[in-house]
Design a protein around this motif. Structure first.
Motif, PDB file in Angstrom:
ATOM      1  N   GLN A 102       1.063  -1.101   0.372  1.00  0.00           N
ATOM      2  CA  GLN A 102       0.018  -0.186   0.375  1.00  0.00           C
ATOM      3  C   GLN A 102       1.074   1.649  -0.226  1.00  0.00           C
ATOM      4  O   GLN A 102       1.113   1.840   0.993  1.00  0.00           O
ATOM      5  N   GLU A 103       1.327   1.344  -1.253  1.00  0.00           N
ATOM      6  CA  GLU A 103       2.624   2.007  -1.032  1.00  0.00           C
ATOM      7  C   GLU A 103       1.855   4.056  -1.183  1.00  0.00           C
ATOM      8  O   GLU A 103       2.878   5.057  -0.582  1.00  0.00           O
ATOM      9  N   ARG A 108      -1.534   0.206  -5.021  1.00  0.00           N
ATOM     10  CA  ARG A 108      -2.474   0.081  -3.432  1.00  0.00           C
ATOM     11  C   ARG A 108      -3.104  -0.995  -4.247  1.00  0.00           C
ATOM     12  O   ARG A 108      -3.473  -0.887  -5.233  1.00  0.00           O
ATOM     13  N   ARG A 109      -3.486  -2.038  -2.981  1.00  0.00           N
ATOM     14  CA  ARG A 109      -4.332  -3.535  -2.798  1.00  0.00           C
ATOM     15  C   ARG A 109      -5.762  -3.170  -2.301  1.00  0.00           C
ATOM     16  O   ARG A 109      -6.215  -3.259  -2.300  1.00  0.00           O
ATOM     17  N   LEU A 110      -5.458  -2.230  -1.301  1.00  0.00           N
ATOM     18  CA  LEU A 110      -6.709  -1.305  -0.472  1.00  0.00           C
ATOM     19  C   LEU A 110      -7.174  -0.705  -0.983  1.00  0.00           C
ATOM     20  O   LEU A 110      -6.571   0.660  -1.639  1.00  0.00           O
ATOM     21  N   ASN A 148      -1.169  -5.894   9.546  1.00  0.00           N
ATOM     22  CA  ASN A 148      -0.624  -5.265  10.202  1.00  0.00           C
ATOM     23  C   ASN A 148       1.153  -4.607   9.908  1.00  0.00           C
ATOM     24  O   ASN A 148       2.389  -4.746  10.471  1.00  0.00           O
ATOM     25  N   VAL A 149       1.185  -5.648   8.862  1.00  0.00           N
ATOM     26  CA  VAL A 149       2.636  -4.691   7.841  1.00  0.00           C
ATOM     27  C   VAL A 149       2.364  -4.541   6.249  1.00  0.00           C
ATOM     28  O   VAL A 149       1.377  -4.609   5.900  1.00  0.00           O
ATOM     29  N   ASN A 150       3.053  -3.405   5.832  1.00  0.00           N
ATOM     30  CA  ASN A 150       2.888  -3.302   4.723  1.00  0.00           C
ATOM     31  C   ASN A 150       4.141  -2.950   3.817  1.00  0.00           C
ATOM     32  O   ASN A 150       5.337  -2.693   5.277  1.00  0.00           O
TER      33      ASN A 150
END
Length: 361
Positions: A102-103, A108-110, A148-150
């Motif tokens: 999710q840069e 972005r995936r979300l 909990n991890v990007n």
């Protein structure tokens, strides 16, 4: 048969050295230990039963999510809840690592924040504030669906308009000092939301031209060592000092450091350059194990073992195929049992991963 294997994995220490039934116990232990170094992926909107089985057995460190796994925020929140429920039944007490890219901008995936790409941030009227807002937005977005991890921020310093990292606006700037400041702002704000930051792609994909994509083919970046360090590695210092939790290794080859192997398969890059020279003590993670850059390095299992030998802690099996994760796990387990992978080093990697997981929601 290993005579004594003392590795902490899910609170269990294996020191059995007898044959027969003990061999079965050692194999099961090694599979659990190995699985805790593998990030799984899956196709479509619904995780397959096999992934839940691995998680319940304590044989997966976590899961990476892609756009094809997400139809809406409520949908992926439900999936994450199911995965966490499976993990609660496992012998491993620490939470799963639940991650995505999710840069910002196009990557972005979300749905939702951060809307700005890294390049947008760098070109804004107040880049420092924009970077902080982007990191906070990413953290809030992921935390909102219980991830909990990007796998962000990107610290690559692009070298020319339209190059590999600029074409999708994934680089903050051509100035390493600006990338350093903005990357540190982003990752600090993100981690304040309870989402671990991943700096990538060490020691830097900024020198890559538009057609030098490690996802699709082998890439060699013949950059002088002085430039590699003063430009492309330089942004990592501020974020490492600020407490970034993870660093992702590049799959490019850097002849100035190691002419034979991609960075993520090179102990020179991982152990000497990243850990010794740059002082990183957190968790290292590979880039996608299925990348075309590794075409010359054999099977999924062989690639996983080579990465672990180099000092990479987490193996990213991101082909949207649970079997890929299983192949990596089985290869790591076999290499641990037969001594190809050093038991002490394996245990140190597990402890770094355990500490990371223990500190996350």
């Amino acid at each position: 048969m290993v005579a004594a294997l003392a590795i902490v994995a899910g609170g269990v220490v294996w020191t059995q050295g007898t044959a027969g039934a003990a061999d079965v116990g050692l194999a099961a232990f090694a599979r659990q230990a190995a699985g805790q170094r593998v990030i799984y992926s899956y196709p479509g909107l619904t995780p397959p039963q096999g992934l839940f089985d691995r998680i319940r057995a304590g044989e997966a460190a976590g899961v990476i999510f892609f756009g094809e796994n997400v139809s809406s925020l409520p949908q992926i929140t439900g999936v994450v809840a199911q995965l966490r429920a499976a993990a609660a039944e496992s012998p491993v007490r620490e939470p799963l690592l639940l991650m995505t890219d999710q840069e910002g901008g196009e990557v972005r995936r979300l749905p939702g924040e951060p809307a700005l790409s890294h390049k947008d941030v760098g070109q804004s009227a107040d880049p420092a504030a924009a970077a902080t807002n982007a990191g906070r937005g990413a953290g809030e977005n992921l935390a909102g669906v219980d991830m909990n991890v990007n796998l962000a921020p990107v610290l690559d310093v692009y070298h020319a308009p339209g190059d590999l990292m600029d074409q999708f606006e994934r680089s903050f700037s051509m100035d390493p000092a600006a990338v350093s400041r903005l990357g540190a702002n982003y990752q600090t704000a993100q981690q304040a939301e309870g989402v671990a930051s991943t700096l990538k792609h060490f020691p830097g994909l900024g020198p890559a031209n538009a057609d030098q994509n490690t996802d699709t083919r082998p890439v060699t970046l013949d950059v002088p060592l002085s430039t590699l360090r003063s430009v492309h590695e330089a942004p990592y210092q501020a974020s490492i000092t600020a407490g970034a939790k993870l660093v992702m290794l590049s799959w490019a080859v850097y002849p100035a450091l190691d002419p034979a192997r991609p960075a993520g398969l090179s102990s020179v890059v991982v152990q000497q350059e990243l850990r010794s020279r740059n002082g990183f003590t957190g968790v290292t993670v590979s880039d996608a194990l299925e990348a075309g850059a590794l075409d010359d390095f054999g099977s999924t299992g062989n690639r996983a073992v080579l990465a672990a030998q180099a000092g990479v802690d987490l193996i990213l099996a991101s082909a949207r195929d649970v079997e890929q994760g299983d192949q990596a796990t089985m290869a790591l387990a076999g290499a641990l049992v037969d001594g190809t992978l050093d038991g002490d080093a394996f245990g140190e990697a597990l402890e770094r991963i355990r500490a990371l997981r223990a500190g996350l929601p």
